[in-house]
Design a protein around this motif. Sequence first.
Motif, PDB file in Angstrom:
ATOM      1  N   VAL A   7       0.847  -1.190   0.000  1.00  0.00           N
ATOM      2  CA  VAL A   7       0.000   0.000   0.000  1.00  0.00           C
ATOM      3  C   VAL A   7       0.880   1.235   0.000  1.00  0.00           C
ATOM      4  O   VAL A   7       0.665   2.173  -0.772  1.00  0.00           O
ATOM      5  N   LEU A   8       1.916   1.196   0.846  1.00  0.00           N
ATOM      6  CA  LEU A   8       2.823   2.331   0.928  1.00  0.00           C
ATOM      7  C   LEU A   8       3.526   2.578  -0.389  1.00  0.00           C
ATOM      8  O   LEU A   8       3.683   3.706  -0.835  1.00  0.00           O
ATOM      9  N   GLN A   9       3.935   1.479  -1.034  1.00  0.00           N
ATOM     10  CA  GLN A   9       4.634   1.602  -2.304  1.00  0.00           C
ATOM     11  C   GLN A   9       3.759   2.284  -3.337  1.00  0.00           C
ATOM     12  O   GLN A   9       4.227   3.055  -4.155  1.00  0.00           O
TER      13      GLN A   9
ATOM     14  N   GLU B 181      10.825   4.994   4.624  1.00  0.00           N
ATOM     15  CA  GLU B 181      10.587   5.484   3.261  1.00  0.00           C
ATOM     16  C   GLU B 181       9.421   6.457   3.235  1.00  0.00           C
ATOM     17  O   GLU B 181       9.439   7.454   2.520  1.00  0.00           O
ATOM     18  N   GLU B 182       8.416   6.100   4.026  1.00  0.00           N
ATOM     19  CA  GLU B 182       7.236   6.962   4.095  1.00  0.00           C
ATOM     20  C   GLU B 182       7.635   8.359   4.562  1.00  0.00           C
ATOM     21  O   GLU B 182       7.215   9.369   3.992  1.00  0.00           O
ATOM     22  N   THR B 190      12.091  12.273  -3.995  1.00  0.00           N
ATOM     23  CA  THR B 190      11.663  11.485  -5.147  1.00  0.00           C
ATOM     24  C   THR B 190      11.969  10.018  -4.858  1.00  0.00           C
ATOM     25  O   THR B 190      12.754   9.717  -3.951  1.00  0.00           O
ATOM     26  N   PRO B 191      11.364   9.094  -5.623  1.00  0.00           N
ATOM     27  CA  PRO B 191      11.662   7.673  -5.382  1.00  0.00           C
ATOM     28  C   PRO B 191      13.170   7.400  -5.424  1.00  0.00           C
ATOM     29  O   PRO B 191      13.691   6.647  -4.611  1.00  0.00           O
TER      30      PRO B 191
END
Lengths: 319, 292
Positions: A7-9, B181-182, B190-191
């Motif tokens: 979900v986070l991804q 990461e969140e 950015t990713p």
Amino acid sequence: MDMSEEVLQQASPGLIPGSGTARAAKATRLSPSFISWLQAGPMMLVFLAFFLIPLVFVVIVSFWDYNEYQLLPAFSGRGYTDTFEGCVAQLPDLCTIGKTYVKTLKLCFMVWAITLFIGFWVAYFLAFHVKSKTWQMGLSLLCTIPFWTSNVIRMIAWIPLLGRNGLVNSGLIKTGLINHPLEWLLFSEFSVVLALVHLFTFFMVVPIFNSMVRIDKSLIEAAYDAGASGFQTLVNVIIPLAKPGIVIGSIFVITIVMGDFITIGVMGGQQIAAAGKIIETRVNALQFPAAAANAVILLAITFLIITMMSRIVDIKKEL
Amino acid sequence: MKEGRPRSFYVLAIFFAAYVLFLYGPMIAIYVLSFQGPQGGLTFPMNGVSTFWIAKLFQGTGIVDLGAAFRRSLLLGVIVMIATVVLSVAAGMAFRRKFKAQSILFYSAIASLIVPSIITSLGISLEFRIIDDLVKAHWNENFETSMGLLTSGLGAHLTWTLPFGLLIMFAIFNRFDPRLEEAARDLGATPWQTFRHVVLPIILPSVIGIGLFGFTLSWDELARSSQAIGAVNTLPLDLQGLTTTVTNPDIYALGTVISAVSFAVITLALGTIHMLNKRQAAKGSDAGKGLV
């Protein structure tokens, strides 16, 4: 994979207020499934080009014809008929290929039983008796390091010990236990099994240790509180919970030993026939379809053993 | 549970010690024997102590060009290491969300690990032979072969190292906290920035572990190289060739040199992992240190 991670991804950065910069917007243009393909694609391609397609070629070539010096791409069962030559006529006696497989299975069973015994108790000691994490790490590493050294070196390491004038023989002669050096120590079935156990017990220790450290210690305490003896706890609690590790380790050891031709060659003095050795011999004689046919047979038997093993475990689980 | 150590502890401790002795004993024997004197043979007792046999290796023994094999194995090992790290990390990231062909990739990796090496090796050699035949028939009659160290050989080694790399990645991400990461995303990363500045530094020690596996598995690989490497030999193949004609301790000297490289790589990798872990513990978080 964990659901929350997914979900986070998928929560794209563009949706979060305040971060709608140009760069974030650009990043959202790549769809998640495209990124997955980009990330996993290269590994998939390697397996496709160097594992899956080659396996298909093994099966196809096993049905081709051949002469002394080349492959002939025409359908033929010669690879198989050459392999089983005289098998029907000789019944009920075993033909060469039959005898070879019986010997391979015998070696395989011995190595499996010994590595399982050693691996189980080594893993048990590390998982349950070594309390400190640092010691656990250190001792596991100690068992792992030899695995990172060339197998051939670990094989030839037995020569100075087991050879005719080796340490074992000279020691036994000095103590007067024997008069002549024992010839069966090296280049024999004994030395093959010894070397295989030496090389591959690691593959048993790691998975069994992994499933043992995951066992909740309170279950063992509960068994103890309920009055179970150490042996009862072992048989009724620890072994069933360590079973996945035992099965994985067994599959590793069995598939390695079934296909081995190097250890059996070096430690058997190139004298012991085994399933993997047949393939090597056929390749050296440039009889590729026959080699491929033997590879198909070996593959089928290996998978049969693996399937049977996973069945046995499941049946026991249900009882 | 009882306090103190039960009797089974001592029994198993002795068993464990015996296992470790069994593991290391024979190897130590050949390391010692590679320092035999010039007149020394393949067995104990030592006939003097010298570095004669190790020096002889580097002069070239005449039978095989060990220097060239050494350089080939090193080159292949380094390329396999880099490829294993890059492909495993990428695929490991992909496995964190669902994608099509996920189970195909997973089962390919597992199958590649358990299908007997000789079969994989034979398959690759057949594949390249068929490619060679096609090229000869359709394009160039004088074409020799497409098999080689960095084509079929590299592929064969990757079928052995990639499954290990992927399994290590699974283990890493099982312990990874996705909230980090969140947080990075919430701060507008950015990713790629998230990966570069948050994910990678955290997983770096284990990634070095993957590199270590990649290099040493390739460096010592034999069964998969045997049919698929082409005309040239790697060091382990030369070593295996020597076992049938061995009369001198130079084979032990070669074994000692190969092991020394393996151990040097392991030590270097473990040292780096240790250093990175320490750095992470010291600088990874500024919690509790005040804001200014």
